[in-house]
Design a protein around this motif. Structure first.
Motif, PDB file in Angstrom:
ATOM      1  N   VAL A 175      11.506 -10.041   5.697  1.00 14.77           N
ATOM      2  CA  VAL A 175      10.314 -10.831   5.364  1.00 14.77           C
ATOM      3  C   VAL A 175       9.236  -9.881   4.850  1.00 14.77           C
ATOM      4  O   VAL A 175       8.621 -10.116   3.814  1.00 14.77           O
ATOM      5  N   VAL A 176       9.049  -8.780   5.584  1.00 18.43           N
ATOM      6  CA  VAL A 176       8.124  -7.735   5.152  1.00 18.43           C
ATOM      7  C   VAL A 176       8.922  -6.682   4.392  1.00 18.43           C
ATOM      8  O   VAL A 176       9.836  -6.086   4.931  1.00 18.43           O
ATOM      9  N   ARG A 177       8.563  -6.504   3.137  1.00 19.84           N
ATOM     10  CA  ARG A 177       9.280  -5.524   2.328  1.00 19.84           C
ATOM     11  C   ARG A 177       8.656  -4.153   2.421  1.00 19.84           C
ATOM     12  O   ARG A 177       9.301  -3.153   2.173  1.00 19.84           O
ATOM     13  N   GLY A 178       7.385  -4.106   2.715  1.00 22.59           N
ATOM     14  CA  GLY A 178       6.710  -2.817   2.798  1.00 22.59           C
ATOM     15  C   GLY A 178       5.214  -3.014   2.682  1.00 22.59           C
ATOM     16  O   GLY A 178       4.713  -4.129   2.825  1.00 22.59           O
ATOM     17  N   PHE A 179       4.535  -1.918   2.441  1.00 21.39           N
ATOM     18  CA  PHE A 179       3.081  -1.952   2.326  1.00 21.39           C
ATOM     19  C   PHE A 179       2.672  -1.222   1.061  1.00 21.39           C
ATOM     20  O   PHE A 179       3.352  -0.298   0.640  1.00 21.39           O
ATOM     21  N   THR A 180       1.562  -1.647   0.503  1.00 18.90           N
ATOM     22  CA  THR A 180       1.146  -0.994  -0.741  1.00 18.90           C
ATOM     23  C   THR A 180      -0.365  -1.013  -0.906  1.00 18.90           C
ATOM     24  O   THR A 180      -1.078  -1.703  -0.185  1.00 18.90           O
ATOM     25  N   VAL A 181      -0.816  -0.224  -1.857  1.00 18.39           N
ATOM     26  CA  VAL A 181      -2.236  -0.142  -2.158  1.00 18.39           C
ATOM     27  C   VAL A 181      -2.538  -1.117  -3.294  1.00 18.39           C
ATOM     28  O   VAL A 181      -1.707  -1.310  -4.183  1.00 18.39           O
ATOM     29  N   VAL A 182      -3.689  -1.760  -3.247  1.00 19.26           N
ATOM     30  CA  VAL A 182      -4.095  -2.677  -4.308  1.00 19.26           C
ATOM     31  C   VAL A 182      -5.097  -1.965  -5.205  1.00 19.26           C
ATOM     32  O   VAL A 182      -6.157  -1.556  -4.748  1.00 19.26           O
ATOM     33  N   LEU A 183      -4.735  -1.801  -6.474  1.00 11.83           N
ATOM     34  CA  LEU A 183      -5.593  -1.057  -7.395  1.00 11.83           C
ATOM     35  C   LEU A 183      -6.274  -1.999  -8.372  1.00 11.83           C
ATOM     36  O   LEU A 183      -5.772  -3.073  -8.670  1.00 11.83           O
ATOM     37  N   ASP A 184      -7.427  -1.580  -8.864  1.00  7.05           N
ATOM     38  CA  ASP A 184      -8.100  -2.327  -9.915  1.00  7.05           C
ATOM     39  C   ASP A 184      -7.636  -1.767 -11.248  1.00  7.05           C
ATOM     40  O   ASP A 184      -8.016  -0.662 -11.616  1.00  7.05           O
ATOM     41  N   PRO A 185      -6.807  -2.509 -11.969  1.00  7.66           N
ATOM     42  CA  PRO A 185      -6.235  -1.983 -13.212  1.00  7.66           C
ATOM     43  C   PRO A 185      -7.292  -1.609 -14.246  1.00  7.66           C
ATOM     44  O   PRO A 185      -7.130  -0.668 -14.997  1.00  7.66           O
TER      45      PRO A 185
END
Lengths: 148, 148
Positions: free
Chosen positions: A53-63
């Motif tokens: 269900v949880v694939r991982g964690f990531t950072v959210v960037l402003d493109p």
DNA sequence: AATGAAACTTGACTTGC
DNA sequence: GCAAGTCAAGTTTCATT
């Protein structure tokens, strides 16, 4: 095959919502908000991870602030027996990959790239092509965004 | 309107790539990989956050388990002399169009569709094909979302 | 559910360019 | 001044009980 919403209980859902807001929140803090000990929170997250269900964690960037305004869609053709997991493992390495899907049809995957300019784009496509499991690719550079 | 990579240096980029792979990686571990102390890593991330480059952190969930709708990407081929405005006018009519871009290459536009199921999807594609100015199309149904 | 050791986070202070 | 390093106190993680 797993059925949608599998056996997520209410605590799981609150916990995932919290992680959606802040993927780096400590187990202890999440625990306070869902009325669980930090250890119990960790066990649940580990279990959700194991279940996929949880694939991982990531950072959210402003493109925009990255200045990556040049976009392209790349159809990726893989070698036989390349699994979606392997494709994912390859693509994850590239911060320029804004999105990616496995698809039906000739290609195996469709990749949405964001780069600073065409030079940068070319460079990323080159590097993706050199990933093991990836055979060839077919790119379309985005001219304009119509909708979305 | 050129926003060159702001003032991201190479260390920032490596650091962000690492966070993209694992948004919960510890500062210490990231530090080892980019040759910086944990404190220096934290300071850089804090700075990137303050500048808005880093918007936050989040958990990556498996969309299949969350009841997402059926998606497809459709390459649209237009008749000669069909302008982007006309394509836009045609696509606007369909609420199923989640996003659309004009692109280089064989096709003229790439359309991202969201529908409730394959029957619905088929129906929308049929209707788009019948739009004036649109000649033919080539569809890829999304099997799974890998990234994004 | 509680314990404790190891690892991580975070602030204050110091160094060096 | 700005960015990196050192150190130390407080938290968090995680295996064990």
């Amino acid at each position: 095959m797993s059925t949608p919403d599998a056996d997520l209980d209410d605590v799981d859902r609150r916990l995932l919502r919290r992680l959606g807001e802040d993927g780096r929140a400590s187990y202890a803090r999440i625990g306070v908000e869902v009325n669980l000990s930090a250890t119990a929170v960790k066990r649940r997250i580990d279990r959700l991870r194991a279940r996929g269900v949880v694939r991982g964690f990531t950072v959210v960037l402003d493109p925009r602030l990255l200045g990556w305004s040049t976009e392209a869609f790349v159809e990726v053709y893989c070698r036989e027996r390349t699994s979606p997991e392997e494709i994912l493992a390859s693509l994850r390495k590239f911060p320029e990959v804004a999105a990616a899907w496995t698809v039906t049809g000739d290609a195996d995957a469709l990749v949405h790239l964001r780069a600073s300019d065409t030079r940068h784009l070319e460079d990323v496509i080159e590097r993706i092509r050199r990933e093991p499991g990836i055979q060839r690719s077919r790119s379309s550079v985005v001219l304009s965004r119509l909708i979305g």
